[in-house]
Each structure stands twice: as structure tokens, then as C-alpha cells.
Design a protein around this motif. Structure first.
Motif, PDB file in Angstrom:
ATOM      1  N   MET A 108       0.829  -1.209   0.000  1.00 44.81           N
ATOM      2  CA  MET A 108       0.000   0.000   0.000  1.00 44.81           C
ATOM      3  C   MET A 108       0.861   1.256   0.000  1.00 44.81           C
ATOM      4  O   MET A 108       0.584   2.213  -0.719  1.00 44.81           O
ATOM      5  CB  MET A 108      -0.925   0.009   1.222  1.00 44.81           C
ATOM      6  N   GLY A 109       1.929   1.253   0.809  1.00 48.15           N
ATOM      7  CA  GLY A 109       2.822   2.402   0.850  1.00 48.15           C
ATOM      8  C   GLY A 109       3.520   2.621  -0.472  1.00 48.15           C
ATOM      9  O   GLY A 109       3.656   3.751  -0.952  1.00 48.15           O
ATOM     10  N   SER A 110       3.940   1.528  -1.088  1.00 46.53           N
ATOM     11  CA  SER A 110       4.597   1.628  -2.391  1.00 46.53           C
ATOM     12  C   SER A 110       3.639   2.179  -3.438  1.00 46.53           C
ATOM     13  O   SER A 110       4.015   3.016  -4.269  1.00 46.53           O
ATOM     14  CB  SER A 110       5.100   0.246  -2.812  1.00 46.53           C
ATOM     15  N   MET A 111       2.370   1.741  -3.400  1.00 45.66           N
ATOM     16  CA  MET A 111       1.374   2.217  -4.352  1.00 45.66           C
ATOM     17  C   MET A 111       1.111   3.713  -4.151  1.00 45.66           C
ATOM     18  O   MET A 111       0.968   4.467  -5.115  1.00 45.66           O
ATOM     19  CB  MET A 111       0.066   1.445  -4.194  1.00 45.66           C
ATOM     20  N   THR A 112       1.061   4.149  -2.885  1.00 52.17           N
ATOM     21  CA  THR A 112       0.831   5.567  -2.588  1.00 52.17           C
ATOM     22  C   THR A 112       1.907   6.434  -3.233  1.00 52.17           C
ATOM     23  O   THR A 112       1.609   7.461  -3.853  1.00 52.17           O
ATOM     24  CB  THR A 112       0.817   5.801  -1.062  1.00 52.17           C
ATOM     25  N   PHE A 113       3.151   6.008  -3.102  1.00 51.27           N
ATOM     26  CA  PHE A 113       4.237   6.785  -3.690  1.00 51.27           C
ATOM     27  C   PHE A 113       4.205   6.739  -5.216  1.00 51.27           C
ATOM     28  O   PHE A 113       4.548   7.710  -5.882  1.00 51.27           O
ATOM     29  CB  PHE A 113       5.593   6.287  -3.178  1.00 51.27           C
ATOM     30  N   THR A 114       3.765   5.621  -5.776  1.00 55.47           N
ATOM     31  CA  THR A 114       3.641   5.522  -7.235  1.00 55.47           C
ATOM     32  C   THR A 114       2.610   6.521  -7.750  1.00 55.47           C
ATOM     33  O   THR A 114       2.824   7.211  -8.751  1.00 55.47           O
ATOM     34  CB  THR A 114       3.239   4.094  -7.650  1.00 55.47           C
TER      35      THR A 114
END
Length: 202
Positions: A108-114
Motif C-alpha cells: 500500500m505504501g509503495s502504491m501511494t508513492f507511485t
């Protein structure tokens, strides 16, 4: 052993990092792994404590900040830093981003930054398109595009003087020459003054 490296920053010497430090310690950062910059703007390229924090980070470690703006003023720069950390296999955890914690170690954190990166890129593309459009319109209208202004020789300026003496309107001559009317007359006066001084010393 994987560590959590904490970073806190305040922009003015009148502020303090106590609240940030408290939150970072509560998030599992050891005091020995805590770096703080006092009175240092996020816009500055060099932030001593931040530079030391980046140096201390190793593969598998996590950089922890309270809010994303502690990393800098520019969204593009902050996202660039996040990408750099990912390239070094280092995670980034923001304790308060959109009302909750975001950790790039999680899907989820990785997706937010993407998503943030995509929005930042779109913003840059829109700005670039506006600048290109503005330059095209100014060029079409014959307006000044900025940059280094043309340098005019004394000969060009005095040729303009002769045209004016011959009856040409000063405004039109200045426009044809590519300088303002006031600048043209100032250059004429400077040249005439130099010539007069030269004639007095002969």
C-alpha cells in the motif's frame, strides 16, 4: 541488523524539533539513530544532519520522518529521493501522510508513492506545456523572450541618429533597431559625450 534512522528538521532557529523527536522515538527509532537539522530550510541543497542520515542508511534500513515535507519543499525532489532510497533497497516511512503512516516497505505504501509520482510528473508536464505555449505566443507577437539582450555597436546607434536627423520617427527607428526609445537616446548621448571629451583632449 536492520535499523530505523529518524530525521527531524525545523526551518527557523526559533522552532524546536521536540514534537518530531517524540514521534520518531515512539515509532521505534533509537536516539542514537536520530538526526536533526535546526534552522535549516528544506529548499537548501545541503542539510548537514540529513546528509549524515543518508550516509548512515544501509540496505534494508528504513528512513523515518514525521511528515513528507521534512524531506524538502519540492514534491519532485521528495519523490526523487524516495526513488533513490528504493534503488538502495532502503525503505521510507512517513508517520503522517494523508492522516496515517505510509511505509514503502508495504504494498500500500509503495502504491501511494507511485500515485504521488504520477501526479508530480503530470504537474511538471502541464507546467512545461504552459511555458512552451507562452513562449510561442510571445514569439508570434514579436515580444521579448528574455535572456541576453542584443549588444549594439556605436556605429549602429549613430546610424539610427542619422535616420532620425533625416526625418524618421525616433520610436520607429528604435523599434527597427530592437531597443527601447529611451535606451537608444541614452546611447546616443553617451557616444556624443565621449566624442566631445575626445575632441577637447586633442
Amino acid at each position: 541488523m536492520m535499523k530505523r534512522i529518524g530525521y527531524a528538521r525545523v526551518s527557523t532557529s526559533g522552532q524546536d524539533t521536540d514534537r518530531q523527536v517524540t514521534d520518531l522515538l515512539a515509532a521505534g527509532v533509537r536516539r542514537d539513530d536520530l538526526y536533526t537539522d535546526q534552522g535549516v530550510s528544506g529548499a537548501r541543497a545541503s542539510r548537514p544532519a540529513f546528509d549524515r542520515a543518508l550516509t548512515a542508511l544501509e540496505k534494508g534500513d528504513t528512513l523515518v520522518v514525521t511528515t513528507l515535507d521534512r524531506l524538502g519543499r519540492s514534491t519532485a525532489n521528495m519523490l526523487s529521493l524516495a526513488a533513490e532510497l528504493r534503488g538502495r533497497a532502503i525503505n521510507l516511512k512517513v508517520l503522517n501522510l494523508g492522516g496515517g503512516a505510509v511505509d514503502t516497505a508495504t504494498p500500500m505504501g509503495s502504491m501511494t508513492f507511485t500515485v504521488m509520482a504520477a501526479l508530480a510528473q503530470m504537474e511538471l508536464d502541464i507546467k512545461r506545456e504552459r511555458i512552451t505555449d507562452s513562449v510561442s505566443k510571445r514569439r508570434a507577437a514579436g515580444k521579448d523572450l528574455g535572456g541576453r539582450r542584443a549588444q549594439f555597436t556605436d556605429s549602429q546607434v549613430m546610424n539610427a541618429r542619422r535616420l532620425i536627423d533625416g526625418g524618421q520617427p525616433g520610436t520607429q527607428v528604435a523599434r527597427d533597431l530592437g531597443m527601447s526609445r529611451a535606451t537608444m537616446y541614452r546611447r546616443m548621448a553617451q557616444i556624443q559625450a565621449r566624442e566631445w571629451i575626445g575632441s577637447q583632449t586633442e
